[in-house]
Structures are given as structure tokens and as C-alpha cells.
Enzyme design. Structure first.
Site, PDB file in Angstrom:
ATOM      1  CG  ASP A  80      -2.946  -3.036  -1.799  1.00  0.00           C
ATOM      2  OD1 ASP A  80      -2.953  -1.978  -1.598  1.00  0.00           O
ATOM      3  OD2 ASP A  80      -3.885  -3.882  -1.707  1.00  0.00           O
ATOM      4  CG  HIS A 130      -6.495  -7.953  -3.275  1.00  0.00           C
ATOM      5  ND1 HIS A 130      -5.048  -7.619  -3.343  1.00  0.00           N
ATOM      6  CD2 HIS A 130      -6.897  -6.655  -2.952  1.00  0.00           C
ATOM      7  CE1 HIS A 130      -4.612  -6.167  -3.143  1.00  0.00           C
ATOM      8  NE2 HIS A 130      -6.476  -5.598  -3.311  1.00  0.00           N
ATOM      9  CG  HIS A 171      -9.872  -2.646  -2.296  1.00  0.00           C
ATOM     10  ND1 HIS A 171      -9.403  -1.552  -2.887  1.00  0.00           N
ATOM     11  CD2 HIS A 171      -8.838  -3.710  -1.576  1.00  0.00           C
ATOM     12  CE1 HIS A 171      -8.147  -1.970  -3.138  1.00  0.00           C
ATOM     13  NE2 HIS A 171      -8.028  -3.071  -2.125  1.00  0.00           N
ATOM     14  CB  CYS A 210      -5.609   1.783  -4.897  1.00  0.00           C
ATOM     15  SG  CYS A 210      -5.069   2.129  -6.913  1.00  0.00           S
ATOM     16  CG  ASN A 257      -5.879  -3.290   0.563  1.00  0.00           C
ATOM     17  OD1 ASN A 257      -6.460  -4.577  -0.337  1.00  0.00           O
ATOM     18  ND2 ASN A 257      -4.976  -2.958   0.983  1.00  0.00           N
TER      19      ASN A 257
HETATM   20 MG    MG Z   1      -5.606  -3.392  -2.340  1.00  0.00          MG
END
Ligand code: MG
Length: 327
Positions: free
Chosen positions: A35, A231, A233, A264, A273
Site C-alpha cells: 500500500d 486500516h 489514514h 491511495c 497511512n
Molecule cells: Mg492505506
């Protein structure tokens, strides 16, 4: 800081203080190599990626998402998956318990992953129609149809499948996303056979009350926190607060990215992230086990930032490695 000045770790830290109702251990699902790097403008040499993954394992991370077997046209930064995987697949022999999942978008990607003896995969779904159309080129129903044979065939091969669910709180085209909609799509992913659901705040707009509400919505549907990962951010600085809210709900798997790499590539507003080092700092202070050697991890992120030619956005990395002095 000068070379003679002791670091904060050498000076000693306050003893951890536990809070009631939190898990005793957290499994960190490290996403930096996938990612994180997929959102970098430049592609790193495959040998650097392999060394990055080896260093993450050496720092104690035991779930390290390695790459994506997606079409190179979509994510050119990860076009070297075939070259990378042979360089890292011996690591689980060196580090018992290490898992190296890869992202697989469709059956073709699964075939490529199976050819490299991949043992864990993930599929990437969206809670919203807009992002599904933009990221996957098809709506929610059609994308779940695409994943069905991927999940079935992986399970037949004894391979567990993580289901990523993006846009769980806000969507840059649709605005706020109702929890009921997220629960519905998440439920369908689990019905397909996914063994874990990772709830993604792709544009980082979520706040702790919404996190608690969403996890409660899953519980009301019979989906407990042991099936969920989070998950987050850090786009709006909420990632750690949201993580703590999820831990209070019983979630004990948390996604993060070493050094805060990546966001992303398909959502312009998505940056940052949650940094693994920032997460480990908080978990250490709460007395929650992660198995991670924080100085070794921060040194790894500093090393990678030097190769990317820009400083890590992680505050813990900056503080621990003295990178702030170089800003
Ligand atoms: Mg991510």
C-alpha cells in the site's frame, strides 16, 4: 540532536500503563511494501524492496504484505511482483510465523500468486459504488462476482483470504458513507469466504465515534471484532484516536505502514497511512504486545526514506532518528 546527546529511548520511558478493556496483544498488518510503495511516484529497485521486507521481518513484524499481483498497467510501481516474491519467500523459514500476503485483484492475479507459492492473499473491495467503479472498473455487485472464484479457489488451496473494504467512512465522490452500507458489503465479503475483513478509512475522515458505531453495526449483524481489522489514514490526524476506539471495541488487528508510507493512488485526497512507528509507540505505552523492535523499525523507515529522497512523515520516525534536524 548532536551525536553525544542521549536519545529518548536511552533516557528511559515511563512505565507502560494499561487501560481496562484493551487487548493484551495486537497483530500489526504491515502494508508499507504494498500500500505504501504503490503510491510512490518512483519505483524502487526490486532489491531495495526485498531488503525493506527483510528489515521489516527482522524488526519483528510478522504480517508483511509484500506486493500486488495486479496488472502492471494499473500499478506500475508493483510491476515487479514476479521478480520480488522469489527474493523474499525464504524469509518465513528464517522468521517463524512470518506471513507475506499479496493483493490479488482477479483470477489471473491468483494464478500468478499460486505460481509463486503465495500462502496468503487479499482482495480489495469498496463499500461505495463510486470508488468501486473508479478503482475496479465495475460496481460493487460486479466486483464481488469477480472476487467469488478468487476466494473459492484460494480457500480450496488452503490459502486464507483477507477482504479489504475501502471507503468505510467517507467517499470523495459520495460524501459520508452510512454504516449500514459498509456492514452490508462487508457481510457479503465474509459470505464469499473471506477470513478477515479490513475496514479502510481511505480518505481519513472518520472519527472515534463513527468507528465505534461501525464496529457495533458489524456486531449487531453477528460479525465480531475477531473477524475485523482496521486500516486508518492520518489525513486529518485521526488515525491513532480511531485505532484506540477500535481496540476498545475488541479489534486486535491493525493495519499500518512503516514510516507512514503511501495513501491511495486513486483518491487524490487520501494521504498518509497510519505510521507503524506511531502505532507501536502508543501500543508500547499501553503495555500492549506487538513483538516489534521500535528502534530497528524506525531505522528501517529512515533508510527507506533516504532511498526515496524525502523524509518519513511519521512523527515517531522523525523523533527517534533525529530526522527533524534535517528538515
Ligand atoms: Mg492505506
Amino acid at each position: 540532536m548532536s551525536a553525544t546527546e542521549p536519545t529518548v529511548l536511552e533516557l528511559g520511558l515511563p512505565a507502560p500503563v494499561r487501560l481496562d478493556g484493551l487487548p493484551s496483544a495486537v497483530r500489526i498488518h504491515e502494508v508499507g511494501a504494498r500500500d505504501g510503495l504503490q503510491n510512490e511516484p518512483a519505483s524502487l529497485p526490486v532489491e531495495v524492496k526485498a531488503e525493506f521486507i527483510a528489515r521489516l521481518a527482522a524488526a519483528g513484524l510478522r504480517t508483511v504484505e509484500a506486493t500486488s499481483f495486479v496488472h502492471p498497467k494499473w500499478v506500475p510501481q508493483l510491476a515487479d511482483a514476479e521478480q520480488l516474491f522469489p527474493l523474499v519467500q525464504a524469509l518465513p523459514g528464517q522468521y517463524p510465523g512470518l506471513r507475506l500476503p499479496v493483493l490479488v485483484p482477479n483470477e489471473r492475479g491468483l494464478d500468478r500468486a499460486l505460481a509463486h507459492q503465495v500462502r496468503d492473499i487479499a482482495v480489495f473491495a469498496s463499500a461505495t459504488e463510486s470508488f468501486a467503479e473508479r478503482n475496479l472498473g465495475r460496481g460493487v455487485d460486479a466486483s464481488l462476482e469477480m472476487f467469488a472464484p478468487v476466494v473459492r479457489r484460494a480457500l480450496e488451496s488452503g490459502i486464507p483470504v483477507r477482504g479489504y473494504l475501502s471507503m468505510c467512512f467517507g467517499d470523495p465522490w459520495e460524501g459520508p458513507v452510512p454504516a449500514s452500507q459498509v456492514v452490508e458489503v462487508g457481510h457479503r465479503l465474509l459470505e464469499l469466504g473471506c477470513t478477515e475483513l479490513s475496514l479502510g478509512d481511505t480518505i481519513g475522515t472518520g472519527t472515534p465515534g463513527q468507528v465505534t458505531d461501525l464496529i457495533g453495526g458489524f456486531a449487531a449483524r453477528g460479525i465480531g471484532p475477531e473477524q475485523l481489522a482496521v486500516h486508518f489514514h492520518d489525513t486529518y490526524g485521526q488515525a491513532l484516536a480511531n485505532t484506540l476506539a477500535a481496540l476498545r471495541c475488541g479489534v486486535s488487528t491493525v493495519d499500518s505502514s512503516a514510516g507512514g508510507l503511501g495513501g491511495c493512488p486513486y483518491a487524490k485526497s487520501a494521504t498518509g497511512n497510519l505510521a507503524t512507528e506511531d502505532l507501536v509507540w502508543m501500543l508500547n505505552g499501553l503495555g500492549i504486545e506487538t513483538g516489534v523492535d521500535l528502534p530497528a523499525l524506525a531505522a528501517t523507515s529512515k533508510w527507506l526514506a533516504d532511498r526515496l529522497g524525502r523524509p518519513s512523515p511519521s512523527r515517531a520516525v522523525r523523533a527517534l532518528t533525529g530526522s527533524d534536524a534535517q528538515q
